[in-house]
Design an enzyme around this catalytic site. Structure first.
Site, PDB file in Angstrom:
ATOM      1  N   ASP A  50      52.808  44.874  25.955  1.00 39.77           N
ATOM      2  CA  ASP A  50      52.314  43.943  24.931  1.00 39.77           C
ATOM      3  C   ASP A  50      53.300  42.810  24.665  1.00 39.77           C
ATOM      4  O   ASP A  50      52.893  41.714  24.263  1.00 39.77           O
ATOM      5  CB  ASP A  50      52.026  44.683  23.609  1.00 39.77           C
ATOM      6  CG  ASP A  50      50.598  45.230  23.570  1.00 39.77           C
ATOM      7  OD1 ASP A  50      49.710  44.621  24.196  1.00 39.77           O
ATOM      8  OD2 ASP A  50      50.368  46.269  22.919  1.00 39.77           O
TER       9      ASP A  50
ATOM     10  N   CYS B  66      60.562  41.499  44.343  1.00 37.74           N
ATOM     11  CA  CYS B  66      61.445  42.667  44.226  1.00 37.74           C
ATOM     12  C   CYS B  66      61.330  43.568  45.463  1.00 37.74           C
ATOM     13  O   CYS B  66      61.805  43.196  46.523  1.00 37.74           O
ATOM     14  CB  CYS B  66      61.163  43.420  42.923  1.00 37.74           C
ATOM     15  SG  CYS B  66      62.553  44.480  42.424  1.00 37.74           S
TER      16      CYS B  66
ATOM     17  N   HIS C 127      61.860  38.998  39.139  1.00 40.60           N
ATOM     18  CA  HIS C 127      60.441  39.094  38.759  1.00 40.60           C
ATOM     19  C   HIS C 127      59.977  37.802  38.079  1.00 40.60           C
ATOM     20  O   HIS C 127      60.027  37.687  36.851  1.00 40.60           O
ATOM     21  CB  HIS C 127      60.243  40.267  37.791  1.00 40.60           C
ATOM     22  CG  HIS C 127      60.381  41.610  38.428  1.00 40.60           C
ATOM     23  ND1 HIS C 127      59.306  42.384  38.792  1.00 40.60           N
ATOM     24  CD2 HIS C 127      61.483  42.324  38.773  1.00 40.60           C
ATOM     25  CE1 HIS C 127      59.735  43.511  39.330  1.00 40.60           C
ATOM     26  NE2 HIS C 127      61.055  43.504  39.331  1.00 40.60           N
TER      27      HIS C 127
ATOM     28  N   GLU D 237      57.073  36.695  37.527  1.00 41.78           N
ATOM     29  CA  GLU D 237      55.867  36.870  36.699  1.00 41.78           C
ATOM     30  C   GLU D 237      56.205  37.059  35.227  1.00 41.78           C
ATOM     31  O   GLU D 237      55.386  36.760  34.342  1.00 41.78           O
ATOM     32  CB  GLU D 237      55.022  38.048  37.214  1.00 41.78           C
ATOM     33  CG  GLU D 237      55.558  39.448  36.971  1.00 41.78           C
ATOM     34  CD  GLU D 237      56.557  39.960  38.003  1.00 41.78           C
ATOM     35  OE1 GLU D 237      56.788  41.183  38.055  1.00 41.78           O
ATOM     36  OE2 GLU D 237      57.106  39.132  38.761  1.00 41.78           O
TER      37      GLU D 237
END
Length: 537
Positions: free
Chosen positions: A71, A382, A508, A510
């Site tokens: 979240d 990764c 990462h 993203e």
């Protein structure tokens, strides 16, 4: 004085407390308030870092290296403001803090109990962000549903907090469900009534009810809910199912959730929310001029939440390119030399996803070989980058035993190897290379062109690295290390000179993609996939 909003859930999990919290925060931010959101999770793990992705979806990593609930990714994507360790607290962390204090003798011989010691520690953590002076409003989302055994100390802490702070300084929003019974052809309010009744039993009167529903809630139903749940009728908010989570802030604006919240907190409305750039993003998202199909090769594909940030980053990058990105999940365990063409041949681009452990590795390596040899746009993240290094070592450099020491600790061709400082680590939780690290990009490379600058920072979550003793052989053969960590010379980005688009990162990307700032690596990968799709026609 900082104001506090608590978001609780009832009836069932997965109603979207995180999205409602993020949407409300977006509206308040758009009105000019400084807002942050924190998540309190009732499980006993210290953090989600050791949880299987099938259990809990992806583990989201913050700038300061905290392994947190997914979240927090929504919070950052909506608000474009980084979160920290303080934004995600678990029961495990609360109990660990209390037990450490007890061992130090901080309680002066008192009997340590859930009330007041555990609840006091919860309240202390609830106030941490508010006491920094950086925020006007702190939204706290409580995980789980009201009535869960493990949630009880958190609910009690909220009751105490609200009593101590006063009704104008702390409010409770309760998210609940209005189910539709097809056989009866009507919406039912009873589950909501029961959920609120349970909250009342714990001493909390919710200030606002947000009602998840598949069908429109009319004024009569709102009046009934208001009457039986003891709230104002304008505090009953409809949250109908949306086509995309990014519609929810506008739906909440229409329902005047932000106005109701500010009224309860005795705060001025300031200006009307400035959501022009958000609406522009939605316009691009809903009216694409092209469409591509991208394969996501991973081993947790049965649960898309395991790759939540990657999927959302594709949505941001797609909107930036005015392109609909259809993500096709491909299980790496099922990929072989015999079926790889059938599974990947019709795709416009392929992303090989992160992960841990040996399962599905050979499928990822097989996929990368096919992609490399057939000039399909490739993006590795990764473990995806590490697999690209292994594949290149085996099939181009002739290192037949090329592997990572994570999968084969005895291989002589250890092209991916454990970091020196990681060799002594015995504890698994919170001990990887975590959080934000600097990366320097070599001029003249694709990576430098994509970012448009020489120095970047990106977030990490791994133990194993490219083994630099093989670097010269790789670069001589055409695989370039285009991004390097300046402090310890570790390889951060690799790319192929001779391939139209073959880029992979150890970090990462993203995790840093937001609606306001789509990540350049995703934006350029989508653009390369669009070009590839045109060539196929």
């Amino acid at each position: 004085m900082t104001k506090y909003i608590f978001v609780t859930g009832g009836v069932t999990s997965s109603l979207g407390k995180g999205i409602i919290s993020a949407s409300l925060a977006k509206l308040l931010q758009a009105r000019g308030y400084r807002v942050t959101i924190q998540k309190f999770d009732p499980y006993i793990n210290i953090d989600p870092g050791t949880l299987n992705p099938y259990e809990h979806g992806e583990c989201y990593v913050t700038e300061d290296g905290a392994e947190t609930d997914l979240d927090l990714g929504h919070y950052e994507r909506f608000l474009n403001v980084p979160t920290t360790q303080a934004n995600n607290i678990t029961t495990g962390r609360i109990y660990q803090n209390v037990i450490n204090k007890e061992r130090e003798g901080a309680y002066l011989g008192k009997t340590v109990q859930v009330v007041p010691h555990i609840t006091d520690e919860i309240k202390r953590n609830m106030r941490l962000l508010g006491e920094t002076g950086d925020y006007d409003i702190v939204i706290t989302e409580l995980g789980g549903t009201v009535g869960d055994i493990e949630s009880l100390p958190f609910i009690e802490a909220v009751r105490q907090f609200k009593w101590e702070a006063g009704s104008n300084n702390a409010i409770v929003i309760h998210l609940t469900l209005i189910p539709y019974l097809a056989a009866a052809g009507e919406l039912k309010t009873k589950p909501t009534q029961h959920s609120v009744k349970m909250l009342l039993e714990y001493g909390i009167q919710p200030d606002i009810l947000v009602c998840r529903t598949e069908h429109h809630i009319n004024q009569e139903i709102k009046k009934k809910i208001a009457l039986f749940c003891n709230v104002n009728i304008n505090a009953v908010i409809e949250s109908a199912d949306a086509k995309t989570i990014y519609d929810v802030p506008l739906l909440m604006l229409k329902e005047q959730l932000d106005r109701t919240v500010l009224s309860k907190l005795k705060l001025p409305l300031k200006n009307e929310p400035d959501l022009e750039s958000w609406k522009e993003f939605l316009g691009h998202l809903k009216n694409p001029t092209s469409e591509i199909k991208v394969g996501l090769v991973g081993k947790y594909v049965e649960l898309p939440d395991a790759y939540k940030s990657i999927i959302e980053a594709f949505i941001h990058a797609g909107a930036q390119n005015e392109c609909k990105v259809r993500v096709e999940f491909i299980h790496s365990e099922g990929l072989t030399q015999d079926n790889v063409k059938a599974k990947l041949g019709n795709l416009d681009g392929v992303l090989v996803a992160p992960g841990f452990g040996a399962r599905g590795i050979e499928g990822k390596i097989t996929a990368i070989q096919y992609i490399r040899e057939n000039n399909i746009p490739f993006f590795g993240i990764c473990l995806g980058m590490q697999c690209a290094v292994i594949e290149f070592g085996r099939n181009v450099l002739g290192l037949k035993n090329a592997h990572s020491t994570e999968m084969d600790e005895n291989t002589e061709d250890d092209v991916i190897s454990i970091m020196e400082e990681q060799k002594k680590v015995t504890l698994k939780g919170g001990t990887m290379r975590l959080g934000s690290y600097t990366c320097e990009l070599k001029k003249g490379t694709k990576a430098h062109a994509i970012y448009g600058k020489s120095k970047i920072t990106e977030r990490h979550r791994h133990r194993y690295e490219f083994n630099n003793k093989f670097l010269k052989a790789y670069e001589d053969a055409g695989m370039i290390a285009s991004g390097i960590n300046p402090e310890n010379n570790l390889v951060e980005i690799i790319e192929l000179k001779s391939h139209p688009y073959f880029v992979a990162s150890q970090f990462h990307p993203e995790l840093k993609s937001t609606v306001a700032n789509p990540h350049p690596l995703f934006v350029k990968f989508v653009a390369a996939s669009i070009e590839h799709s045109k060539k196929k026609v």
